[in-house]
Scaffold this motif. Structure first.
Motif, PDB file in Angstrom:
ATOM      1  N   CYS A  65      55.480  27.813  47.075  1.00  0.00           N
ATOM      2  CA  CYS A  65      55.565  28.495  45.760  1.00  0.00           C
ATOM      3  C   CYS A  65      54.529  27.502  44.910  1.00  0.00           C
ATOM      4  O   CYS A  65      54.565  26.533  44.917  1.00  0.00           O
ATOM      5  CB  CYS A  65      56.895  28.291  44.935  1.00  0.00           C
ATOM      6  SG  CYS A  65      58.322  28.969  45.934  1.00  0.00           S
ATOM      7  N   VAL A  66      53.524  28.612  44.401  1.00  0.00           N
ATOM      8  CA  VAL A  66      52.267  27.947  43.709  1.00  0.00           C
ATOM      9  C   VAL A  66      52.001  28.605  42.378  1.00  0.00           C
ATOM     10  O   VAL A  66      52.747  29.774  42.142  1.00  0.00           O
ATOM     11  CB  VAL A  66      51.035  28.166  44.634  1.00  0.00           C
ATOM     12  CG1 VAL A  66      51.341  27.409  45.934  1.00  0.00           C
ATOM     13  CG2 VAL A  66      50.723  29.578  44.785  1.00  0.00           C
ATOM     14  N   VAL A  67      51.259  27.952  41.467  1.00  0.00           N
ATOM     15  CA  VAL A  67      50.598  28.560  40.489  1.00  0.00           C
ATOM     16  C   VAL A  67      49.519  29.402  41.023  1.00  0.00           C
ATOM     17  O   VAL A  67      48.466  29.025  41.603  1.00  0.00           O
ATOM     18  CB  VAL A  67      50.209  27.736  39.413  1.00  0.00           C
ATOM     19  CG1 VAL A  67      49.364  28.585  38.267  1.00  0.00           C
ATOM     20  CG2 VAL A  67      51.243  27.068  38.839  1.00  0.00           C
ATOM     21  N   ARG A 112      45.710  40.462  38.810  1.00  0.00           N
ATOM     22  CA  ARG A 112      46.777  40.702  38.215  1.00  0.00           C
ATOM     23  C   ARG A 112      47.775  39.729  38.156  1.00  0.00           C
ATOM     24  O   ARG A 112      48.837  39.764  37.173  1.00  0.00           O
ATOM     25  CB  ARG A 112      47.306  41.981  38.738  1.00  0.00           C
ATOM     26  CG  ARG A 112      46.468  43.202  38.942  1.00  0.00           C
ATOM     27  CD  ARG A 112      47.180  44.278  39.876  1.00  0.00           C
ATOM     28  NE  ARG A 112      47.302  43.753  40.991  1.00  0.00           N
ATOM     29  CZ  ARG A 112      48.061  44.500  42.216  1.00  0.00           C
ATOM     30  NH1 ARG A 112      48.743  45.802  41.657  1.00  0.00           N
ATOM     31  NH2 ARG A 112      48.103  43.988  43.388  1.00  0.00           N
ATOM     32  N   PHE A 113      47.807  38.753  38.783  1.00  0.00           N
ATOM     33  CA  PHE A 113      49.158  37.659  39.062  1.00  0.00           C
ATOM     34  C   PHE A 113      48.501  36.309  38.697  1.00  0.00           C
ATOM     35  O   PHE A 113      49.127  35.265  38.874  1.00  0.00           O
ATOM     36  CB  PHE A 113      49.659  37.601  40.246  1.00  0.00           C
ATOM     37  CG  PHE A 113      50.272  38.831  40.689  1.00  0.00           C
ATOM     38  CD1 PHE A 113      51.739  39.140  40.087  1.00  0.00           C
ATOM     39  CD2 PHE A 113      49.625  39.778  41.228  1.00  0.00           C
ATOM     40  CE1 PHE A 113      52.313  40.234  40.471  1.00  0.00           C
ATOM     41  CE2 PHE A 113      50.433  41.171  41.618  1.00  0.00           C
ATOM     42  CZ  PHE A 113      51.611  41.176  41.181  1.00  0.00           C
ATOM     43  N   THR A 114      47.151  36.184  38.407  1.00  0.00           N
ATOM     44  CA  THR A 114      46.542  34.720  37.735  1.00  0.00           C
ATOM     45  C   THR A 114      47.359  33.950  36.891  1.00  0.00           C
ATOM     46  O   THR A 114      47.723  34.673  35.976  1.00  0.00           O
ATOM     47  CB  THR A 114      45.278  34.951  37.455  1.00  0.00           C
ATOM     48  OG1 THR A 114      44.234  35.741  38.224  1.00  0.00           O
ATOM     49  CG2 THR A 114      44.654  33.638  37.236  1.00  0.00           C
ATOM     50  N   GLY A 115      47.710  32.850  37.362  1.00  0.00           N
ATOM     51  CA  GLY A 115      48.448  32.026  36.335  1.00  0.00           C
ATOM     52  C   GLY A 115      49.804  32.162  36.326  1.00  0.00           C
ATOM     53  O   GLY A 115      50.707  31.365  36.040  1.00  0.00           O
ATOM     54  N   ARG A 116      50.409  32.960  37.375  1.00  0.00           N
ATOM     55  CA  ARG A 116      51.933  33.206  37.440  1.00  0.00           C
ATOM     56  C   ARG A 116      52.369  32.703  38.683  1.00  0.00           C
ATOM     57  O   ARG A 116      51.594  32.267  39.528  1.00  0.00           O
ATOM     58  CB  ARG A 116      52.386  34.667  37.636  1.00  0.00           C
ATOM     59  CG  ARG A 116      51.521  35.722  36.486  1.00  0.00           C
ATOM     60  CD  ARG A 116      52.097  36.950  36.297  1.00  0.00           C
ATOM     61  NE  ARG A 116      53.648  36.939  36.371  1.00  0.00           N
ATOM     62  CZ  ARG A 116      54.158  36.806  34.641  1.00  0.00           C
ATOM     63  NH1 ARG A 116      53.573  36.670  33.921  1.00  0.00           N
ATOM     64  NH2 ARG A 116      55.473  36.910  34.841  1.00  0.00           N
ATOM     65  N   ARG A 117      53.620  32.085  38.750  1.00  0.00           N
ATOM     66  CA  ARG A 117      54.377  31.263  39.724  1.00  0.00           C
ATOM     67  C   ARG A 117      54.896  32.367  40.729  1.00  0.00           C
ATOM     68  O   ARG A 117      55.511  33.224  40.586  1.00  0.00           O
ATOM     69  CB  ARG A 117      55.344  30.637  39.152  1.00  0.00           C
ATOM     70  CG  ARG A 117      55.993  29.413  40.305  1.00  0.00           C
ATOM     71  CD  ARG A 117      56.941  28.501  39.657  1.00  0.00           C
ATOM     72  NE  ARG A 117      57.818  29.205  38.903  1.00  0.00           N
ATOM     73  CZ  ARG A 117      58.311  28.607  37.676  1.00  0.00           C
ATOM     74  NH1 ARG A 117      57.643  27.876  37.044  1.00  0.00           N
ATOM     75  NH2 ARG A 117      59.433  29.308  36.955  1.00  0.00           N
TER      76      ARG A 117
END
Length: 568
Positions: free
Chosen positions: A285-287, A294-299
């Motif tokens: 699981c990563v940032v 579309r998912f930049t910065g999401r976990r």
């Protein structure tokens, strides 16, 4: 690290699943219980240390089988540094991977019948000292590896509740170790403040710093160190008063107070897992900072879910969202995997495909540049036949723990075309159990030091040649195969094993039986072959001691091997 610059060898200080779970642990446990034990006292090897002196290596403490036919030695021996020269380092087969030190299980707080499982590492930011955190079937060992050639065993954290487990896994966050155990009801999550190790000079029996009771057993734990969240996977309810096992999916825990994890939510990816309940066997699981903006910065969590690769957005732990599902041909057991450093690819190991279908070790290469549409971009096939387990990426390399095929290091600077550059076999002499050998590997110290745990052997501290490139004597994986080697039958065998080999092109072939050190024991076939021909080759067991061997076939520049096991 070059051996000419290493600090001299120093002395080592010593201490004088529940019924609801139907995942991989029970499958493996059933196989383990069914395996024979051919290890005998006379099978214990003698190796040669760097100074040329013969040293007996004690392999009698194995996790699932205890040696018979002789009395165990009263003490086991550690090993100091030994450079890999002409394919050997103190009797261990190797290529551009050197032995810095070795601690057998007996010197890690283990005893008869005790084996190892996971390994992780920690460096104390205050003192600079480095530690190996080594899982045993009956607890966790802490080893100071600040000097890689002089490891110091500093203590033990007993398993919670005193129960043994063959599956114990560890991760670290904010100077705390988080430990889970599978098939061990009531274990929960152990929390240990690693700063407790500071200044310890006498091996110590430590106590937990904290404990989370929200589930019983669990198979593994992942931690997103950037946001301080833990993700427990493969959990079962056990006997806790308020069980939150999340049906074996992600149990999400907030580590804002590192010693006091707090439940934050569950996630189960619909339709995955053998029971279709969303069971997760392992996860990363990563940032997210990969190519899918579309998912930049999401976990984002990448789950190895037995039947598929699961991708989920868990930024909001109370409302997680499934994003993508990666499926692949020949699925047997999607076990574990790791992202490339640019987060565009995910390398996945299927633990049971080689066992069920035969053939060389396979690594699936997923292109996850579109998180909602992961695709298989390629498959890497080792020239070795065995079983893969855990793998991790760092600095352009993929470090693989492949049970009895040891540690394999791949150059993944071109992720779709990995190349093997180094390897080290931790089981040069072993019995027929396919579940022996390297369990896991930790390559995240800031130099070339690598930690490896070997199930029935101990802790290996290793290093890779800094300039190792395409080092293996085996052919590069992109060399087209002109032949196919089928599964051996029977295997294990006593009288004889038969192996079909089909040739797609005309050429000259050679088939050999070799031992664990690569020494040729017999030439089974050597001569011309015609395209479209299948040879039914046989290896006889008469005069062959019980143990593990390799059947190796070469045609031109291509080599394929099959592991054979001679039982009693």
């Amino acid at each position: 690290m070059r051996f000419s610059n290493m600090i001299p060898w120093r002395s080592i200080r010593l201490i004088g699943r529940t019924p609801e779970y139907t995942g991989g642990a029970l499958v493996l446990a059933t196989l383990l219980l069914a395996l024979p034990n051919p290890l005998r006292a006379q099978d214990v090897p003698t190796t040669r240390a760097a100074d040329g002196k013969a040293t007996a290596v004690d392999w009698t403490s194995r996790p699932f089988a205890v040696a018979t036919g002789g009395e165990a030695p009263s003490a086991a021996s550690a090993m100091g540094p030994s450079e890999c020269v002409e394919g050997l380092a103190s009797g261990y087969a190797c290529s551009r991977m050197h032995l810095q030190s070795f601690l057998p299980i007996q010197l890690l707080g283990g005893g008869p019948g005790v084996g190892l499982n996971d390994v992780w590492g920690w460096q104390d930011a205050k003192t600079g000292r480095r530690y190996a955190i080594v899982g045993r079937t009956n607890g966790t060992a802490f080893v100071d590896v600040t000097y890689p050639d002089a490891p110091v065993y500093v203590g033990n954290l007993p398993s919670h509740g005193g129960r043994n487990s063959s599956w114990r896994d560890i991760k670290v966050y904010q100077d705390h170790a988080y430990i889970v155990a599978d098939a061990q009801p009531g274990h929960g999550l152990q929390v240990f403040d690693l700063r407790t190790l500071r200044g310890v000079t006498t091996p110590t029996n430590f106590q937990e710093t904290g404990h989370y009771f929200g589930f019983g057993s669990a198979h593994n734990i992942a931690i997103d160190e950037e946001t301080g969240f833990a993700f427990v996977v493969g959990a079962s309810a056990g006997q806790s008063p308020s069980p939150r096992a999340c049906a074996g999916g992600l149990v999400m825990l907030d580590l804002a107070v590192p010693a006091d994890p707090r439940f934050a939510g569950c996630f189960n990816h619909p339709g995955t897992g053998r029971a279709l309940t969303g069971y997760t066997h392992d996860a990363q699981c990563v940032v997210y900072r990969g190519p899918d903006t579309r998912f930049t910065g999401r976990r984002i969590c990448f789950g190895s879910n037995e039947t598929a690769l699961s991708i989920a957005d868990v930024t909001n732990a109370s409302a997680p969202v499934p994003v993508g599902l990666g499926q692949y041909p020949g699925t047997s057991y999607a076990h574990q995997g790791w992202l490339s450093e640019d987060q565009r690819y995910f390398f996945l190991g299927d633990e049971l495909d080689e066992l069920n279908g035969g053939g060389p070790i396979r690594t699936l290469i997923f292109d996850v540049s579109k998180l909602d549409d992961p695709e298989v971009a390629g498959q890497y096939f080792s020239t070795r036949s065995g079983i893969d387990h855990n793998m991790y990426t760092t600095r352009g390399r993929l470090y693989q723990a492949n049970y009895k095929e040891g540690i394999r290091v791949l150059d993944v600077s071109d992720p779709e075309r990995p190349e093997e550059i180094a390897w080290f076999d931790t089981t040069p002499t072993n019995g027929p159990s396919v579940w022996d050998g390297t369990w896991s590997v930790y390559p995240y110290f800031d130099d070339d030091t690598v930690l490896a745990s070997s199930i029935g052997q101990g802790l290996f501290v290793l290093s890779v040649d800094a300039g190792a490139v395409a080092a293996s004597t085996d052919p590069a994986p992109d060399v087209p195969a002109s032949f196919r080697v089928g599964a051996a039958w029977p295997n294990p065998f006593t009288e004889a094993a038969r192996i079909p080999v089909t040739f797609d092109e005309t050429g000259t072939a050679r088939a050999e039986l070799v031992d664990a050190l690569g020494r040729v024991l017999a030439v089974v076939f050597d001569g011309p072959v015609q395209a479209g021909t299948t040879l039914d080759l046989a290896v006889g067991g008469s005069g062959l001691p019980p143990g593990s061997y390799r059947f190796r076939v070469s045609v031109g520049g291509s080599v394929r091997t099959v592991t054979l096991v001679r039982s009693r």
